[in-house]
Write a protein that holds these residues in place. Structure first.
Motif, PDB file in Angstrom:
ATOM      1  N   TYR A  17       0.982  -1.323  -0.126  1.00 39.67           N
ATOM      2  CA  TYR A  17      -0.037   0.074   0.157  1.00 39.67           C
ATOM      3  C   TYR A  17       0.712   1.214  -0.117  1.00 39.67           C
ATOM      4  O   TYR A  17       1.800   1.183   0.427  1.00 39.67           O
ATOM      5  CB  TYR A  17      -0.863  -0.029   1.286  1.00 39.67           C
ATOM      6  N   SER A  18       0.386   2.453  -0.590  1.00 40.51           N
ATOM      7  CA  SER A  18       0.902   3.545  -0.493  1.00 40.51           C
ATOM      8  C   SER A  18      -0.335   4.711  -0.249  1.00 40.51           C
ATOM      9  O   SER A  18      -1.424   4.392  -0.055  1.00 40.51           O
ATOM     10  CB  SER A  18       1.770   3.890  -1.938  1.00 40.51           C
ATOM     11  N   VAL A  19       0.479   5.650   0.513  1.00 40.97           N
ATOM     12  CA  VAL A  19      -0.616   6.600   0.958  1.00 40.97           C
ATOM     13  C   VAL A  19      -0.193   8.059   0.440  1.00 40.97           C
ATOM     14  O   VAL A  19       1.251   8.222   0.364  1.00 40.97           O
ATOM     15  CB  VAL A  19      -0.665   6.457   2.355  1.00 40.97           C
ATOM     16  N   PHE A  20      -1.210   8.987   0.356  1.00 41.85           N
ATOM     17  CA  PHE A  20      -0.699  10.513   0.127  1.00 41.85           C
ATOM     18  C   PHE A  20      -1.919  11.121   0.731  1.00 41.85           C
ATOM     19  O   PHE A  20      -2.987  10.774   0.879  1.00 41.85           O
ATOM     20  CB  PHE A  20      -0.715  10.686  -1.404  1.00 41.85           C
ATOM     21  N   PHE A  21      -1.656  12.602   0.759  1.00 38.99           N
ATOM     22  CA  PHE A  21      -2.452  13.501   1.440  1.00 38.99           C
ATOM     23  C   PHE A  21      -2.555  14.742   0.432  1.00 38.99           C
ATOM     24  O   PHE A  21      -1.723  15.384   0.030  1.00 38.99           O
ATOM     25  CB  PHE A  21      -1.568  14.155   2.694  1.00 38.99           C
ATOM     26  N   PRO A  22      -3.958  14.429  -0.191  1.00 39.20           N
ATOM     27  CA  PRO A  22      -4.373  15.880  -0.976  1.00 39.20           C
ATOM     28  C   PRO A  22      -3.923  17.054  -0.683  1.00 39.20           C
ATOM     29  O   PRO A  22      -3.754  18.100  -1.474  1.00 39.20           O
ATOM     30  CB  PRO A  22      -5.839  15.443  -1.249  1.00 39.20           C
ATOM     31  N   ASP A  23      -4.139  17.604   0.695  1.00 41.38           N
ATOM     32  CA  ASP A  23      -3.789  18.657   1.164  1.00 41.38           C
ATOM     33  C   ASP A  23      -2.224  19.182   1.515  1.00 41.38           C
ATOM     34  O   ASP A  23      -1.889  20.134   1.582  1.00 41.38           O
ATOM     35  CB  ASP A  23      -4.379  18.965   2.613  1.00 41.38           C
ATOM     36  N   LEU A  24      -1.328  17.965   1.536  1.00 37.12           N
ATOM     37  CA  LEU A  24       0.187  18.053   1.614  1.00 37.12           C
ATOM     38  C   LEU A  24       0.866  17.613   0.297  1.00 37.12           C
ATOM     39  O   LEU A  24       1.363  16.350   0.591  1.00 37.12           O
ATOM     40  CB  LEU A  24       0.289  17.327   2.852  1.00 37.12           C
ATOM     41  N   PRO A  25       0.810  18.315  -0.765  1.00 34.59           N
ATOM     42  CA  PRO A  25       1.537  17.601  -2.113  1.00 34.59           C
ATOM     43  C   PRO A  25       2.766  17.309  -1.557  1.00 34.59           C
ATOM     44  O   PRO A  25       3.588  17.949  -0.992  1.00 34.59           O
ATOM     45  CB  PRO A  25       1.467  18.934  -2.898  1.00 34.59           C
ATOM     46  N   GLY A  26       3.280  16.141  -2.165  1.00 30.44           N
ATOM     47  CA  GLY A  26       4.566  15.466  -1.889  1.00 30.44           C
ATOM     48  C   GLY A  26       4.931  14.801  -0.564  1.00 30.44           C
ATOM     49  O   GLY A  26       5.705  14.126  -0.266  1.00 30.44           O
ATOM     50  N   CYS A  27       3.615  14.687   0.316  1.00 31.60           N
ATOM     51  CA  CYS A  27       3.754  14.019   1.372  1.00 31.60           C
ATOM     52  C   CYS A  27       3.383  12.436   1.093  1.00 31.60           C
ATOM     53  O   CYS A  27       2.053  12.413   0.951  1.00 31.60           O
ATOM     54  CB  CYS A  27       3.045  14.767   2.533  1.00 31.60           C
ATOM     55  N   VAL A  28       4.134  11.482   0.963  1.00 27.16           N
ATOM     56  CA  VAL A  28       3.622  10.288   0.732  1.00 27.16           C
ATOM     57  C   VAL A  28       4.486   9.380   1.705  1.00 27.16           C
ATOM     58  O   VAL A  28       5.362   9.353   2.452  1.00 27.16           O
ATOM     59  CB  VAL A  28       4.182   9.849  -0.839  1.00 27.16           C
ATOM     60  N   SER A  29       3.820   7.918   1.503  1.00 23.96           N
ATOM     61  CA  SER A  29       4.481   6.817   2.373  1.00 23.96           C
ATOM     62  C   SER A  29       3.935   5.643   2.060  1.00 23.96           C
ATOM     63  O   SER A  29       3.174   5.523   1.288  1.00 23.96           O
ATOM     64  CB  SER A  29       4.192   7.112   4.056  1.00 23.96           C
ATOM     65  N   ALA A  30       4.297   4.386   2.479  1.00 22.34           N
ATOM     66  CA  ALA A  30       4.186   3.164   2.106  1.00 22.34           C
ATOM     67  C   ALA A  30       4.106   2.241   3.284  1.00 22.34           C
ATOM     68  O   ALA A  30       4.746   2.566   4.242  1.00 22.34           O
ATOM     69  CB  ALA A  30       4.768   2.642   0.925  1.00 22.34           C
ATOM     70  N   GLY A  31       3.585   1.049   2.976  1.00 26.97           N
ATOM     71  CA  GLY A  31       3.759  -0.188   3.940  1.00 26.97           C
ATOM     72  C   GLY A  31       3.196  -1.248   3.414  1.00 26.97           C
ATOM     73  O   GLY A  31       2.480  -1.413   2.372  1.00 26.97           O
ATOM     74  N   ASP A  32       3.134  -2.610   4.134  1.00 32.21           N
ATOM     75  CA  ASP A  32       2.724  -3.611   3.860  1.00 32.21           C
ATOM     76  C   ASP A  32       1.035  -4.089   3.773  1.00 32.21           C
ATOM     77  O   ASP A  32       0.583  -4.925   3.354  1.00 32.21           O
ATOM     78  CB  ASP A  32       3.594  -4.859   4.466  1.00 32.21           C
ATOM     79  N   THR A  33       0.913  -3.197   5.021  1.00 28.81           N
ATOM     80  CA  THR A  33      -0.431  -3.462   5.451  1.00 28.81           C
ATOM     81  C   THR A  33      -1.161  -2.177   5.414  1.00 28.81           C
ATOM     82  O   THR A  33      -0.587  -0.975   5.670  1.00 28.81           O
ATOM     83  CB  THR A  33      -0.863  -4.268   6.858  1.00 28.81           C
ATOM     84  N   ILE A  34      -2.676  -1.979   5.419  1.00 26.76           N
ATOM     85  CA  ILE A  34      -3.291  -0.711   5.841  1.00 26.76           C
ATOM     86  C   ILE A  34      -2.758  -0.106   6.873  1.00 26.76           C
ATOM     87  O   ILE A  34      -2.559   1.164   6.902  1.00 26.76           O
ATOM     88  CB  ILE A  34      -4.795  -0.881   5.278  1.00 26.76           C
ATOM     89  N   GLU A  35      -3.008  -0.786   7.984  1.00 32.25           N
ATOM     90  CA  GLU A  35      -2.513  -0.485   9.179  1.00 32.25           C
ATOM     91  C   GLU A  35      -1.141   0.233   9.340  1.00 32.25           C
ATOM     92  O   GLU A  35      -0.877   1.374   9.886  1.00 32.25           O
ATOM     93  CB  GLU A  35      -2.651  -1.333  10.340  1.00 32.25           C
ATOM     94  N   GLN A  36      -0.159  -0.403   8.918  1.00 32.95           N
ATOM     95  CA  GLN A  36       1.262  -0.012   8.789  1.00 32.95           C
ATOM     96  C   GLN A  36       1.347   1.357   7.978  1.00 32.95           C
ATOM     97  O   GLN A  36       2.099   2.080   8.358  1.00 32.95           O
ATOM     98  CB  GLN A  36       2.013  -1.053   8.300  1.00 32.95           C
ATOM     99  N   THR A  37       0.474   1.172   6.996  1.00 30.47           N
ATOM    100  CA  THR A  37       0.601   2.388   5.980  1.00 30.47           C
ATOM    101  C   THR A  37       0.314   3.494   6.775  1.00 30.47           C
ATOM    102  O   THR A  37       0.625   4.653   6.574  1.00 30.47           O
ATOM    103  CB  THR A  37      -0.052   2.265   4.842  1.00 30.47           C
ATOM    104  N   LEU A  38      -1.001   3.430   7.422  1.00 33.29           N
ATOM    105  CA  LEU A  38      -1.557   4.798   8.148  1.00 33.29           C
ATOM    106  C   LEU A  38      -0.653   5.083   9.275  1.00 33.29           C
ATOM    107  O   LEU A  38      -0.509   6.291   9.416  1.00 33.29           O
ATOM    108  CB  LEU A  38      -2.843   4.356   8.659  1.00 33.29           C
ATOM    109  N   THR A  39      -0.223   4.164   9.914  1.00 33.86           N
ATOM    110  CA  THR A  39       0.793   4.651  10.892  1.00 33.86           C
ATOM    111  C   THR A  39       1.992   5.442  10.476  1.00 33.86           C
ATOM    112  O   THR A  39       2.390   6.331  10.760  1.00 33.86           O
ATOM    113  CB  THR A  39       1.470   3.275  11.760  1.00 33.86           C
ATOM    114  N   ARG A  40       2.725   4.881   9.104  1.00 31.75           N
ATOM    115  CA  ARG A  40       3.618   5.786   8.640  1.00 31.75           C
ATOM    116  C   ARG A  40       3.167   7.003   7.990  1.00 31.75           C
ATOM    117  O   ARG A  40       3.912   7.891   7.936  1.00 31.75           O
ATOM    118  CB  ARG A  40       4.183   4.723   7.528  1.00 31.75           C
ATOM    119  N   ALA A  41       1.871   7.009   7.554  1.00 28.98           N
ATOM    120  CA  ALA A  41       1.348   8.440   7.081  1.00 28.98           C
ATOM    121  C   ALA A  41       1.333   9.404   8.151  1.00 28.98           C
ATOM    122  O   ALA A  41       1.771  10.530   7.890  1.00 28.98           O
ATOM    123  CB  ALA A  41      -0.034   7.805   6.576  1.00 28.98           C
ATOM    124  N   ALA A  42       1.092   8.798   9.454  1.00 31.10           N
ATOM    125  CA  ALA A  42       1.075  10.034  10.354  1.00 31.10           C
ATOM    126  C   ALA A  42       2.279  10.570  10.644  1.00 31.10           C
ATOM    127  O   ALA A  42       2.502  11.503  10.774  1.00 31.10           O
ATOM    128  CB  ALA A  42       0.470   9.210  11.806  1.00 31.10           C
TER     129      ALA A  42
END
Length: 164
Positions: A17-42
């Motif tokens: 999974y990857s994650v991005f923030f529409p309000d924060l251009p260029g701010c991205v992260s990734a993870g193996d699970t949705i939970e891990q991805t959201l933790t890394r997103a924060a």
């Protein structure tokens, strides 16, 4: 100060999974699970906002869910509100502390390659995180929803600490 930003998670269990923030251009992260991805997103959002504050940039206002831009080309796995503690400006304070303890703090800060102020600030953050409620402490065991528990603890960067 705490802000909530929408995070869009894309991907699947096979590719990750990857994650991005529409309000924060260029701010991205990734993870193996949705939970891990959201933790890394924060973590990524906090780091991104910290950089913006250091650079003197204005922080974007979070958009409402109804205004969240959607792209049909993106396979959304989840859309989540991520709570981020935005760093404020440093403020000078005066405290009274035992002389011996102050010497120990200075030695520990030096050994960590830090200074007294940064060391004390991190120690305070660690103490706050250690004292966060567990799900059992928070009322979740009494049948309260996670939303209700978040209402009780609205200013917490992370809602629950891991049980020891």
């Amino acid at each position: 100060m705490v802000r909530n930003y929408w995070a869009i998670v894309e991907g699947d269990d096979t590719t990750g999974y990857s994650v991005f923030f529409p309000d924060l251009p260029g701010c991205v992260s990734a993870g193996d699970t949705i939970e891990q991805t959201l933790t890394r997103a924060a973590e990524a959002a906090a780091f991104h906002l910290e950089g913006m504050v250091e650079d003197g940039e204005a922080l974007p206002e979070p958009c409402p869910l109804a205004d969240l831009p959607r792209d049909k080309k993106i396979r959304e796995a989840a859309v989540s509100l991520v709570t981020v503690s935005v760093p404020g400006k440093a403020v000078r304070v005066q405290v009274t502390i035992d002389e011996g303890l102050l010497q120990e703090i200075d030695r520990a800060a030096s050994a960590a390659g830090s200074n007294r102020s940064a060391f004390l600030a991190q120690a305070a953050r660690d103490a706050i995180m250690t004292n966060l409620p567990t799900q059992e402490d928070s009322g979740a065991h009494r049948g309260l929803s996670e939303e209700a528990v978040r209402f009780v603890y609205p200013k917490r960067k992370m809602l629950f600490r891991k049980k020891p």
